[in-house]
Design a protein around this motif. Structure first.
Motif, PDB file in Angstrom:
ATOM      1  N   UNK A 114       0.845  -1.202   0.000  1.00 10.11           N
ATOM      2  CA  UNK A 114       0.000   0.000   0.000  1.00 10.11           C
ATOM      3  C   UNK A 114       0.877   1.247   0.000  1.00 10.11           C
ATOM      4  N   UNK A 115       1.976   1.221   0.762  1.00 11.74           N
ATOM      5  CA  UNK A 115       2.870   2.382   0.814  1.00 11.74           C
ATOM      6  C   UNK A 115       3.525   2.633  -0.546  1.00 11.74           C
ATOM      7  N   UNK A 116       3.840   1.565  -1.279  1.00  4.10           N
ATOM      8  CA  UNK A 116       4.410   1.723  -2.615  1.00  4.10           C
ATOM      9  C   UNK A 116       3.412   2.391  -3.562  1.00  4.10           C
ATOM     10  N   UNK A 117       2.151   1.948  -3.490  1.00  5.59           N
ATOM     11  CA  UNK A 117       1.103   2.541  -4.332  1.00  5.59           C
ATOM     12  C   UNK A 117       0.928   4.015  -3.996  1.00  5.59           C
ATOM     13  N   UNK A 118       0.870   4.332  -2.695  1.00  6.62           N
ATOM     14  CA  UNK A 118       0.698   5.729  -2.258  1.00  6.62           C
ATOM     15  C   UNK A 118       1.886   6.586  -2.689  1.00  6.62           C
ATOM     16  N   UNK A 119       3.096   6.016  -2.622  1.00  4.14           N
ATOM     17  CA  UNK A 119       4.295   6.761  -3.011  1.00  4.14           C
ATOM     18  C   UNK A 119       4.250   7.094  -4.495  1.00  4.14           C
ATOM     19  N   UNK A 121       1.567   7.489  -6.231  1.00  5.65           N
ATOM     20  CA  UNK A 121       0.530   8.508  -6.397  1.00  5.65           C
ATOM     21  C   UNK A 121       1.049   9.891  -5.988  1.00  5.65           C
ATOM     22  N   UNK A 122       1.847   9.940  -4.902  1.00  3.86           N
ATOM     23  CA  UNK A 122       2.408  11.224  -4.468  1.00  3.86           C
ATOM     24  C   UNK A 122       3.342  11.801  -5.523  1.00  3.86           C
ATOM     25  N   UNK A 123       4.027  10.920  -6.233  1.00  4.41           N
ATOM     26  CA  UNK A 123       4.920  11.362  -7.310  1.00  4.41           C
ATOM     27  C   UNK A 123       4.147  11.642  -8.601  1.00  4.41           C
ATOM     28  N   UNK A 124       2.815  11.539  -8.501  1.00  6.93           N
ATOM     29  CA  UNK A 124       1.932  11.759  -9.656  1.00  6.93           C
ATOM     30  C   UNK A 124       2.276  10.834 -10.822  1.00  6.93           C
ATOM     31  N   UNK A 130      -0.890   2.186 -11.122  1.00  4.09           N
ATOM     32  CA  UNK A 130      -1.825   1.209 -11.688  1.00  4.09           C
ATOM     33  C   UNK A 130      -1.116  -0.076 -12.113  1.00  4.09           C
ATOM     34  N   UNK A 131       0.121   0.036 -12.577  1.00  2.17           N
ATOM     35  CA  UNK A 131       0.892  -1.165 -12.916  1.00  2.17           C
ATOM     36  C   UNK A 131       1.056  -2.039 -11.676  1.00  2.17           C
ATOM     37  N   UNK A 132       1.467  -1.416 -10.571  1.00  2.00           N
ATOM     38  CA  UNK A 132       1.668  -2.148  -9.320  1.00  2.00           C
ATOM     39  C   UNK A 132       0.371  -2.816  -8.881  1.00  2.00           C
ATOM     40  N   UNK A 133      -0.737  -2.062  -8.927  1.00  2.00           N
ATOM     41  CA  UNK A 133      -2.022  -2.606  -8.485  1.00  2.00           C
ATOM     42  C   UNK A 133      -2.531  -3.696  -9.430  1.00  2.00           C
ATOM     43  N   UNK A 134      -2.278  -3.550 -10.718  1.00  3.76           N
ATOM     44  CA  UNK A 134      -2.745  -4.547 -11.683  1.00  3.76           C
ATOM     45  C   UNK A 134      -2.036  -5.876 -11.482  1.00  3.76           C
ATOM     46  N   UNK A 135      -0.723  -5.845 -11.296  1.00  2.00           N
ATOM     47  CA  UNK A 135       0.033  -7.081 -11.075  1.00  2.00           C
ATOM     48  C   UNK A 135      -0.404  -7.740  -9.774  1.00  2.00           C
ATOM     49  N   UNK A 136      -0.529  -6.926  -8.724  1.00  4.77           N
ATOM     50  CA  UNK A 136      -0.847  -7.494  -7.412  1.00  4.77           C
ATOM     51  C   UNK A 136      -2.302  -7.960  -7.306  1.00  4.77           C
ATOM     52  N   UNK A 213      12.743   3.188  -7.504  1.00  5.76           N
ATOM     53  CA  UNK A 213      12.819   4.614  -7.190  1.00  5.76           C
ATOM     54  C   UNK A 213      11.827   5.027  -6.106  1.00  5.76           C
ATOM     55  N   UNK A 214      10.866   4.139  -5.783  1.00  7.79           N
ATOM     56  CA  UNK A 214       9.860   4.444  -4.762  1.00  7.79           C
ATOM     57  C   UNK A 214      10.296   4.046  -3.361  1.00  7.79           C
ATOM     58  N   UNK A 215      11.333   3.224  -3.263  1.00 14.39           N
ATOM     59  CA  UNK A 215      11.702   2.598  -1.989  1.00 14.39           C
ATOM     60  C   UNK A 215      11.851   3.595  -0.841  1.00 14.39           C
ATOM     61  N   UNK A 216      12.648   4.633  -1.061  1.00 14.51           N
ATOM     62  CA  UNK A 216      12.942   5.577   0.020  1.00 14.51           C
ATOM     63  C   UNK A 216      11.699   6.310   0.484  1.00 14.51           C
ATOM     64  N   UNK A 217      10.943   6.868  -0.464  1.00 13.83           N
ATOM     65  CA  UNK A 217       9.756   7.634  -0.071  1.00 13.83           C
ATOM     66  C   UNK A 217       8.659   6.746   0.504  1.00 13.83           C
ATOM     67  N   UNK A 218       8.649   5.464   0.117  1.00 16.20           N
ATOM     68  CA  UNK A 218       7.630   4.543   0.629  1.00 16.20           C
ATOM     69  C   UNK A 218       8.071   3.885   1.936  1.00 16.20           C
ATOM     70  N   UNK A 219       9.345   4.010   2.270  1.00 16.84           N
ATOM     71  CA  UNK A 219       9.845   3.386   3.491  1.00 16.84           C
ATOM     72  C   UNK A 219       9.861   1.873   3.410  1.00 16.84           C
ATOM     73  N   UNK A 220      10.207   1.348   2.231  1.00 18.43           N
ATOM     74  CA  UNK A 220      10.244  -0.098   2.014  1.00 18.43           C
ATOM     75  C   UNK A 220      11.658  -0.489   1.577  1.00 18.43           C
ATOM     76  N   UNK A 221      12.186  -1.557   2.166  1.00 18.45           N
ATOM     77  CA  UNK A 221      13.538  -2.001   1.838  1.00 18.45           C
ATOM     78  C   UNK A 221      13.639  -2.377   0.364  1.00 18.45           C
TER      79      UNK A 221
END
Length: 283
Positions: A114-119, A121-124, A130-136, A213-221
């Motif tokens: 969820x944090x990856x998806x939100x990150x 979205x924050x980066x517009x 949608x790619x992340x959500x479609x695969x998952x 590129x989302x890792x840092x802003x999403x707080x995910x390793x």
């Protein structure tokens, strides 16, 4: 061609690649096999292929790669040896003890997803979100993303063909609503939903790079962030609700439930909590 005088050349590697294409192996597999054979050719440096030379190469691999990676490279070369009529030179794979649990530094949790998806979205970056959500949400392989088309969004199902097998992938209503809106914004009326600037379907390297590129802003390793982990999260979530391994294997496009069982593995800490809830410690 004399077996004892076989030398790996670029032309021979390309001939093998053409054979693999005839066998309908995936482009990614062919690319990897060509890479591994080219690396072996470099290691041999013009020497003919002999059992001794192959064993030297195997020992060199063991010093550089994980057992699983070594075995993948051995598979590439063993197939090539059979193709060249030198199957007797095939190398034995390393024995790897089956892991009962996922490593916690590799398991992507739902909260992290969820944090990856939100990150995104924050980066517009609506496309990446949608790619992340479609695969998952569907459990498809990243290489199968090209089968998610405008036509599939309209009818609610995608016909996926991969590794010689065809299966139907259903798109959840909530996902369809999001994709329809995206298609309207992008003025896409036919073909793949997710395309690059030149109109070609996104490939795994593009998606992998954008996700990292989302890792840092999403707080995910970073060790947890790669497209295939989304497929694993789908599998674990489905199995936790349905407990139907055979049906899950069909949904994922697996030929064997043995492979599917790996996808449903959980971390050791989750297993430990489940054991603790049994309440069998009396005093």
């Amino acid at each position: 061609m004399k077996k004892q005088e076989l030398t790996i050349t670029p032309a021979l590697i390309q001939k093998y690649a053409a054979y693999l294409r005839e066998q309908e192996r995936s482009p990614a597999t062919i690319e990897k096999y060509v890479h591994d054979l080219t690396a072996l050719s470099g290691f041999l440096a013009g020497r003919p292929v002999t059992k001794g030379a192959l064993l030297e190469w195997k020992e060199d691999l063991i010093g550089q790669y994980t057992p699983a990676s070594v075995n993948n490279k051995l598979a590439a070369v063993n197939g090539f040896l059979v193709f060249c009529g030198m199957g007797e030179l095939r190398l034995r794979k390393l024995k790897i003890q089956k892991a009962l649990f996922l490593s916690e530094d590799r398991e992507l949790t739902r909260a992290e997803y969820v944090r990856l998806v939100r990150a995104a979205q924050r980066k517009e970056n609506e496309r990446l979100s949608l790619v992340i959500q479609t695969i998952c949400a569907t459990g498809i392989r990243v290489s199968e993303l090209r089968f998610i088309t405008a036509e599939a969004v309209q009818c609610g199902r995608a016909e996926v063909s991969n590794k010689g097998k065809c299966r139907t992938v259903f798109l959840p209503d909530k996902l369809r609503k999001l994709l329809k809106s995206y298609l309207q914004k992008q003025k896409i009326t036919a073909g793949a939903v997710f395309v690059s600037r030149n109109g070609k379907p996104l490939n795994r390297s593009n998606i992998w790079r954008e996700m990292k590129a989302l890792c840092e802003s999403a707080g995910v390793a970073p060790s947890k962030v790669f497209p295939h982990n989304l497929r694993h999260l789908f599998a674990r979530t489905f199995y936790s609700i349905e407990k139907d391994l055979s049906r899950l294997a069909d949904i994922l496009g697996h030929s064997s439930v043995t492979t599917t069982r790996i996808y449903t593995a959980e971390s050791g800490s989750i297993h430990a909590r489940q054991i603790g809830r049994l309440g069998l410690v009396v005093t």
